[in-house]
Design a protein around this motif. Sequence first.
Motif, PDB file in Angstrom:
ATOM      1  N   SER A   1      40.618  42.898  46.497  1.00 52.24           N
ATOM      2  CA  SER A   1      39.919  41.889  45.707  1.00 52.24           C
ATOM      3  C   SER A   1      38.957  42.479  44.686  1.00 52.24           C
ATOM      4  O   SER A   1      38.829  41.962  43.566  1.00 52.24           O
ATOM      5  CB  SER A   1      39.154  40.944  46.651  1.00 52.24           C
TER       6      SER A   1
ATOM      7  N   ALA B   1      37.374  35.492  50.516  1.00 53.20           N
ATOM      8  CA  ALA B   1      38.088  34.829  51.603  1.00 53.20           C
ATOM      9  C   ALA B   1      39.512  34.435  51.235  1.00 53.20           C
ATOM     10  O   ALA B   1      40.382  34.380  52.097  1.00 53.20           O
ATOM     11  CB  ALA B   1      37.316  33.604  52.035  1.00 53.20           C
ATOM     12  N   GLY B   2      39.757  34.146  49.961  1.00 49.42           N
ATOM     13  CA  GLY B   2      41.089  33.668  49.593  1.00 49.42           C
ATOM     14  C   GLY B   2      41.418  32.430  50.399  1.00 49.42           C
ATOM     15  O   GLY B   2      40.602  31.494  50.508  1.00 49.42           O
TER      16      GLY B   2
ATOM     17  N   TRP C   1      49.905  31.095  48.065  1.00 50.90           N
ATOM     18  CA  TRP C   1      49.369  32.384  48.518  1.00 50.90           C
ATOM     19  C   TRP C   1      49.821  32.754  49.933  1.00 50.90           C
ATOM     20  O   TRP C   1      50.144  33.904  50.231  1.00 50.90           O
ATOM     21  CB  TRP C   1      47.840  32.368  48.442  1.00 50.90           C
TER      22      TRP C   1
ATOM     23  N   VAL D   1      33.543  37.811  51.779  1.00 48.58           N
ATOM     24  CA  VAL D   1      33.225  37.457  50.385  1.00 48.58           C
ATOM     25  C   VAL D   1      34.430  37.160  49.502  1.00 48.58           C
ATOM     26  O   VAL D   1      34.283  36.600  48.426  1.00 48.58           O
ATOM     27  CB  VAL D   1      32.370  38.551  49.678  1.00 48.58           C
TER      28      VAL D   1
ATOM     29  N   TYR E   1      50.732  42.214  51.773  1.00 51.88           N
ATOM     30  CA  TYR E   1      51.710  41.318  51.163  1.00 51.88           C
ATOM     31  C   TYR E   1      52.951  41.359  52.018  1.00 51.88           C
ATOM     32  O   TYR E   1      53.900  42.065  51.760  1.00 51.88           O
ATOM     33  CB  TYR E   1      51.955  41.725  49.714  1.00 51.88           C
TER      34      TYR E   1
ATOM     35  N   ALA F   1      30.975  30.997  45.585  1.00 51.87           N
ATOM     36  CA  ALA F   1      30.035  31.862  44.872  1.00 51.87           C
ATOM     37  C   ALA F   1      30.781  32.985  44.186  1.00 51.87           C
ATOM     38  O   ALA F   1      31.754  33.523  44.716  1.00 51.87           O
ATOM     39  CB  ALA F   1      29.016  32.450  45.844  1.00 51.87           C
ATOM     40  N   ASP F   2      30.297  33.327  43.019  1.00 55.11           N
ATOM     41  CA  ASP F   2      30.801  34.502  42.318  1.00 55.11           C
ATOM     42  C   ASP F   2      29.963  35.685  42.807  1.00 55.11           C
ATOM     43  O   ASP F   2      28.736  35.563  42.928  1.00 55.11           O
ATOM     44  CB  ASP F   2      30.638  34.291  40.799  1.00 55.11           C
ATOM     45  N   TRP F   3      30.632  36.804  43.080  1.00 58.71           N
ATOM     46  CA  TRP F   3      29.902  37.955  43.651  1.00 58.71           C
ATOM     47  C   TRP F   3      28.741  38.394  42.769  1.00 58.71           C
ATOM     48  O   TRP F   3      27.760  38.936  43.261  1.00 58.71           O
ATOM     49  CB  TRP F   3      30.845  39.163  43.813  1.00 58.71           C
ATOM     50  N   ARG F   4      28.874  38.191  41.481  1.00 59.47           N
ATOM     51  CA  ARG F   4      27.845  38.688  40.569  1.00 59.47           C
ATOM     52  C   ARG F   4      26.516  37.967  40.749  1.00 59.47           C
ATOM     53  O   ARG F   4      25.480  38.430  40.323  1.00 59.47           O
ATOM     54  CB  ARG F   4      28.337  38.577  39.119  1.00 59.47           C
TER      55      ARG F   4
ATOM     56  N   ARG G   1      51.101  39.497  58.807  1.00 52.73           N
ATOM     57  CA  ARG G   1      49.893  40.259  58.472  1.00 52.73           C
ATOM     58  C   ARG G   1      49.060  40.547  59.725  1.00 52.73           C
ATOM     59  O   ARG G   1      48.548  41.656  59.912  1.00 52.73           O
ATOM     60  CB  ARG G   1      49.077  39.453  57.458  1.00 52.73           C
TER      61      ARG G   1
ATOM     62  N   LEU H   1      38.281  42.006  51.335  1.00 54.70           N
ATOM     63  CA  LEU H   1      39.618  42.538  51.659  1.00 54.70           C
ATOM     64  C   LEU H   1      40.729  41.928  50.802  1.00 54.70           C
ATOM     65  O   LEU H   1      40.532  40.934  50.113  1.00 54.70           O
ATOM     66  CB  LEU H   1      39.902  42.286  53.144  1.00 54.70           C
ATOM     67  N   GLY H   2      41.895  42.578  50.879  1.00 57.81           N
ATOM     68  CA  GLY H   2      43.076  42.079  50.164  1.00 57.81           C
ATOM     69  C   GLY H   2      43.091  42.530  48.714  1.00 57.81           C
ATOM     70  O   GLY H   2      43.605  41.834  47.846  1.00 57.81           O
TER      71      GLY H   2
ATOM     72  N   GLY I   1      34.991  32.807  44.949  1.00 61.40           N
ATOM     73  CA  GLY I   1      34.588  32.238  43.669  1.00 61.40           C
ATOM     74  C   GLY I   1      35.560  31.192  43.169  1.00 61.40           C
ATOM     75  O   GLY I   1      35.245  30.419  42.254  1.00 61.40           O
ATOM     76  N   SER I   2      36.744  31.148  43.749  1.00 60.54           N
ATOM     77  CA  SER I   2      37.753  30.187  43.309  1.00 60.54           C
ATOM     78  C   SER I   2      37.705  28.949  44.197  1.00 60.54           C
ATOM     79  O   SER I   2      37.927  29.038  45.415  1.00 60.54           O
ATOM     80  CB  SER I   2      39.149  30.825  43.383  1.00 60.54           C
TER      81      SER I   2
HETATM   82  N1  SAM Z   1      41.073  38.286  50.935  1.00 55.08           N
HETATM   83  C1  SAM Z   1      42.163  37.365  50.654  1.00 55.08           C
HETATM   84  C2  SAM Z   1      43.463  37.935  51.145  1.00 55.08           C
HETATM   85  O1  SAM Z   1      43.512  39.145  51.417  1.00 55.08           O
HETATM   86  O2  SAM Z   1      44.435  37.183  51.305  1.00 55.08           O
HETATM   87  C3  SAM Z   1      42.265  37.026  49.183  1.00 55.08           C
HETATM   88  C4  SAM Z   1      42.518  38.179  48.263  1.00 55.08           C
HETATM   89  S1  SAM Z   1      42.786  37.717  46.584  1.00 55.08           S
HETATM   90  C5  SAM Z   1      43.638  39.163  46.019  1.00 55.08           C
HETATM   91  C6  SAM Z   1      41.237  37.949  45.777  1.00 55.08           C
HETATM   92  C7  SAM Z   1      40.220  36.834  45.991  1.00 55.08           C
HETATM   93  O3  SAM Z   1      38.981  37.271  45.419  1.00 55.08           O
HETATM   94  C8  SAM Z   1      40.596  35.538  45.308  1.00 55.08           C
HETATM   95  O4  SAM Z   1      40.552  34.478  46.227  1.00 55.08           O
HETATM   96  C9  SAM Z   1      39.567  35.389  44.182  1.00 55.08           C
HETATM   97  O5  SAM Z   1      39.214  34.057  43.907  1.00 55.08           O
HETATM   98  C10 SAM Z   1      38.388  36.187  44.716  1.00 55.08           C
HETATM   99  N2  SAM Z   1      37.552  36.734  43.637  1.00 55.08           N
HETATM  100  C11 SAM Z   1      37.936  37.551  42.620  1.00 55.08           C
HETATM  101  N3  SAM Z   1      36.891  37.859  41.842  1.00 55.08           N
HETATM  102  C12 SAM Z   1      35.809  37.215  42.373  1.00 55.08           C
HETATM  103  C13 SAM Z   1      34.427  37.148  42.008  1.00 55.08           C
HETATM  104  N4  SAM Z   1      33.943  37.783  40.928  1.00 55.08           N
HETATM  105  N5  SAM Z   1      33.604  36.412  42.791  1.00 55.08           N
HETATM  106  C14 SAM Z   1      34.075  35.749  43.874  1.00 55.08           C
HETATM  107  N6  SAM Z   1      35.377  35.774  44.267  1.00 55.08           N
HETATM  108  C15 SAM Z   1      36.234  36.503  43.510  1.00 55.08           C
END
Ligand code: SAM
Length: 274
Positions: A146, A79-80, A45, A77, A196, A124-127, A54, A143-144, A100-101
């Motif tokens: 997501s 964070a990636g 990533w 939330v 990106y 944590a999963d946002w839901r 960035r 952000l990013g 969540g990952s």
């Molecule tokens: N914010 C970081 C960046 O900009 O580099 C990461 C962006 S990445 C596109 C999206 C992130 O959102 C991933 O790390 C993914 O695991 C997380 N994500 C996606 N759906 C999610 C959910 N339902 N709950 C928690 N995290 C989630």
Amino acid sequence: MTSNASPQGNADLTAREQEYGTDPLKVRETGQYRSEYVKTFAEKWDELIDWDARAASEGDFFIDILRARGKHKVLDVAAGTGFHSVRLIQAGFDVTTVDGSAAMLAKAFENGKERQIILKTVQADWRWLNRDIQGKYDAIICLGNSFTHLHEEADRRRTLAEFYAALKHDGILIIDQRNYDAMLDHGFSTKHKYYYCGDQVTAEPAHLDDGLARFKYTFPDKSEYTLNMFPVRKAYMKKLLNEAGFQRIRTYGDFQESYAEGEPDFLVHVVEKS
Ligand code: SAM
């Protein structure tokens, strides 16, 4: 890392390959992100986002917004691999790092350690966000691009309700998205300038319809990864935010307050709870 009973376990920590079944274009489920952000992709990533480029391209945009509003306690939330968490901590904010990952969060922790920072991480999963975090926050950043991982409308609404509940009464949500209106209406073009930023990696849509934006990322070693996302239109996003109870929304295009609709690659919404 605070760990919780995640609905689908931590398969992303052990799986090496992304999993889409026989027809990837049919995969339009919110929980899919866990099978997408596998450990090997998490490892790559940072090549995709290139931290230095960035940081240079977004400057102090988020820091200035938070400081101008006196916000200090921040929940990152999505964070990636930790780019914004680390940057905000370095700028003096109190940050809790959520994803969540497990694979992405583990990489974020490693990235923090390399910079002499111990991130406060929560998987944590946002839901189900408020089940797993403690207290209320001055600001949430998502952000990013997501939020686009939420394929089902009920999950988008539920997530925004969770974000709303996790904020103090005068809290703010900063949430961004690709300019999907431009992509859906006029086709894909990107200056690859924001988010990106790694110029060795190509990011291009492999499929685009009203319900699916499937992006393909190709790395210099020829490895390929994909993400299936829901193309959130701007007006729809604002409607969801309003219906979740948020009061004021200010939208920036590629970090500028004034922009032509089709122009920016990314939109950032700064949203006030009260
Ligand atoms: N914010 C970081 C960046 O900009 O580099 C990461 C962006 S990445 C596109 C999206 C992130 O959102 C991933 O790390 C993914 O695991 C997380 N994500 C996606 N759906 C999610 C959910 N339902 N709950 C928690 N995290 C989630």
